[in-house]
Design a protein around this motif. Structure first.
Motif, PDB file in Angstrom:
ATOM      1  N   ASN A 171       0.615  -1.054   0.026  1.00  0.00           N
ATOM      2  CA  ASN A 171       0.033  -0.216  -0.080  1.00  0.00           C
ATOM      3  C   ASN A 171       0.708   1.293   0.001  1.00  0.00           C
ATOM      4  N   ILE A 172       2.075   1.225   0.443  1.00  0.00           N
ATOM      5  CA  ILE A 172       2.641   2.514   0.654  1.00  0.00           C
ATOM      6  C   ILE A 172       3.265   3.140  -0.685  1.00  0.00           C
ATOM      7  N   VAL A 173       3.323   2.058  -1.712  1.00  0.00           N
ATOM      8  CA  VAL A 173       3.707   2.488  -2.981  1.00  0.00           C
ATOM      9  C   VAL A 173       2.490   3.391  -3.739  1.00  0.00           C
ATOM     10  N   LYS A 174       1.426   3.534  -3.259  1.00  0.00           N
ATOM     11  CA  LYS A 174       0.476   4.057  -3.708  1.00  0.00           C
ATOM     12  C   LYS A 174       0.156   5.309  -2.741  1.00  0.00           C
ATOM     13  N   HIS A 229      -1.708   7.603  -1.314  1.00  0.00           N
ATOM     14  CA  HIS A 229      -3.057   8.045  -0.695  1.00  0.00           C
ATOM     15  C   HIS A 229      -3.263   7.801   0.837  1.00  0.00           C
ATOM     16  N   LYS A 230      -3.429   8.882   1.528  1.00  0.00           N
ATOM     17  CA  LYS A 230      -3.266   8.662   3.002  1.00  0.00           C
ATOM     18  C   LYS A 230      -4.544   7.748   3.545  1.00  0.00           C
ATOM     19  N   GLY A 231      -5.661   7.713   2.698  1.00  0.00           N
ATOM     20  CA  GLY A 231      -6.850   7.042   3.202  1.00  0.00           C
ATOM     21  C   GLY A 231      -6.320   5.478   3.054  1.00  0.00           C
ATOM     22  N   GLN A 232      -6.009   5.268   1.950  1.00  0.00           N
ATOM     23  CA  GLN A 232      -5.659   3.811   1.681  1.00  0.00           C
ATOM     24  C   GLN A 232      -4.585   3.344   2.596  1.00  0.00           C
TER      25      GLN A 232
END
Length: 513
Positions: free
Chosen positions: A239-242, A244-247
């Motif tokens: 997830n960190i490679v995308k 977006h804070k929410g994700q």
């Protein structure tokens, strides 16, 4: 005790007053500011033409009102606009409206006497709730009709809800020793000309939206857990490679919820084994269905939408939103449109779309659990009885499906649904209160859908008899709900169970932060 007017009223403060019914008190410095502002208006308005003080309202503003009728004008405004219809707002929604109006007036730019804020505090603290109807306001010139019904109660007329029943305001005031509001200069216009109905209801929606998001994360985690999904789709690394804070926030929530689970599988241990590469057909699914695997990508933007709505609505809650603005600091009266509810309307539309998507995710996860052809793990409809004779969760799935369908229809935006009215004086309006009320309906629907999913997940856990393999957090949720919703095998009416689980979700914090 929450002091209003001392600092910015936060969502937490609002929650304490509206949901936890903490009493309210007024900041002495804020009262002093209101007194200064009121005296300035009294002096400044002498021999000047000022909208709503010595003129008519809206398209009637070109008509001057005589000196002897100035105070009666304010009463006429309240009485004439007390014209709502439909259902009454709930007691909680009305309490929220009162808090929102109080917090706008306490800013000290509305030219009011301190009597009105003191009376609002008395009504809030004594749980005297004005009867306010859902339908009426168009959200520009504020929530005129809804707030007129608040004003009607302030002047001692109309009806209130007190001790669980609708009673004449005058009788309740007499029993409690409350003195009705007396108009001084512009208390009528200052009461009804604002965004406080849409803002108060909207703040409730945000409180409940946060709660729904938390429960959706828990249910998504539990659904992944009972089907023994892989852990990499909510991993930090994926997830960190995308960016977006929410994700990433949702991914962290899932990891916290599932910490200690003996059912979630590690991909390296199961699929990356050398012996797997020689198989032509893999028994294990290489990747889960989207409703299980894409939780962070679906709930992430919902998280960000709720956070943004909270910022916008909190700004509105702490704003001066009537017209004109009585500015004793700059020694002037400024005419404009701070009553316009577009900020709230747009955020409520975005919020209801986001919550509808949350309900759609829940319905898909529910469908995965009840469809044995998809999950290949549970009996049809997670039926713990005799197949063909018993029905399990079959009946309640219909309710979840139809409720999500209603959410999808309700998600048409009000923000772009302006209809000119008021003899075209109000030629572009926000429909903000409609947007907030429709969002509250979507939220209420979604709690019901999540309740049905929760019931199904619990039945799945009992089918697997996997309680000792659950994560500590998910086990605590299982135990809390099983305390009042026991496992069932035989068919019984489920509508009361749905309501009990729904109320549990509505009133309990998911506690995952």
């Amino acid at each position: 005790m929450i002091t209003v007017g001392q600092h910015v009223l936060s969502l937490a403060d609002f929650n304490d007053i509206v949901f936890k019914q903490k009493p309210v008190t007024l900041s002495p410095s804020a009262l002093t500011k209101i007194e200064t502002n009121f005296k300035f208006l009294q002096s400044f308005s002498s021999n000047k033409l000022i909208y709503g003080i010595n003129t008519g309202f809206g398209p009637m503003a070109q008509y001057k009102v005589s000196e002897e009728n100035l105070l009666a004008l304010q009463y006429n405004l309240i009485r004439s606009h007390s014209s709502g219809s439909g259902n009454l707002l709930t007691v909680r929604q009305t309490r929220a409206v009162m808090v929102a109006r109080l917090n706008s007036l306490i800013q000290g730019f509305s030219g009011i006497h301190t009597d009105i804020v003191e009376l609002l505090v008395t009504l809030i603290n004594k749980d005297v709730t004005p009867c306010i109807f859902e339908h009426g306001g168009v959200g520009a010139s504020g929530d005129l009709v809804q707030l007129a019904h608040l004003g009607l109660v302030l002047i001692g007329e109309g009806e209130v809800i007190y001790k669980g029943s609708i009673q004449p305001t005058s009788e309740v005031y007499e029993s409690l020793g409350i003195k009705p509001l007396s108009i001084h200069v512009r208390e009528g216009l200052a009461t009804i000309n604002g965004t406080s109905a849409m803002t108060g209801i909207g703040m409730i929606n945000i409180v409940q939206g946060h709660k729904l998001l938390g429960w959706s994360a828990i249910l998504s985690a539990m659904t992944n857990e009972v089907v023994e999904a892989y852990d990499d789709h909510f991993s930090h690394e994926l997830n960190i490679v995308k960016h977006h804070k929410g994700q990433n926030r949702i991914a962290l929530m899932l990891r916290d919820i599932l910490k200690g689970s003996k059912m979630i599988r590690n991909r390296s241990e199961h699929l990356y084994r050398p012996d797997n590469i020689d198989q032509e057909i893999f028994e294990d699914k290489v990747q889960e269905y989207y409703s299980l695997r894409c939780v962070t990508q679906v709930l992430g933007p919902i998280h960000d939408t709720i956070v943004n709505a909270e910022e916008v609505l909190t700004n509105e809650l702490n704003s001066v939103n009537d017209n004109p603005v009585i500015d004793h600091v700059n020694q002037n009266v400024f005419h404009g449109g701070n009553f316009h509810g577009d900020y709230v309307s747009l955020e409520m539309d975005k919020l209801k779309i986001a919550i509808t998507k949350l309900s759609m995710l829940s319905e898909r996860q529910l469908n995965y659990l009840v469809n044995d052809k998809l999950n290949q793990k549970f009996p049809p409809f997670v039926n713990l009885g005799v197949l063909g004779f018993n029905f399990g969760m079959q009946g309640v799935q219909f309710t979840a499906t139809s409720t999500v369908a209603e959410n999808q229809t309700l998600s048409f935006p009000m923000y772009v649904h302006s209809i000119p009215n008021n003899n075209d004086n109000q030629d572009i309006v926000s429909m903000g209160c409609n947007a907030a009320i429709m969002t509250s309906k979507v939220i209420d629907n979604t709690f019901a859908v999540l309740a049905i999913q929760m019931m199904t997940v619990l039945q799945a856990i009992d089918y697997l008899k996997c309680q000792d393999r659950l994560a500590p957090h998910t086990l605590s949720v299982y135990n809390a709900i099983r305390a009042f919703f026991p496992v069932f095998v035989e068919d019984t009416p489920k509508y009361k169970d749905v309501e009990r689980v729904k109320q549990f979700l509505e009133t309990n914090d998911p506690n995952i932060d």
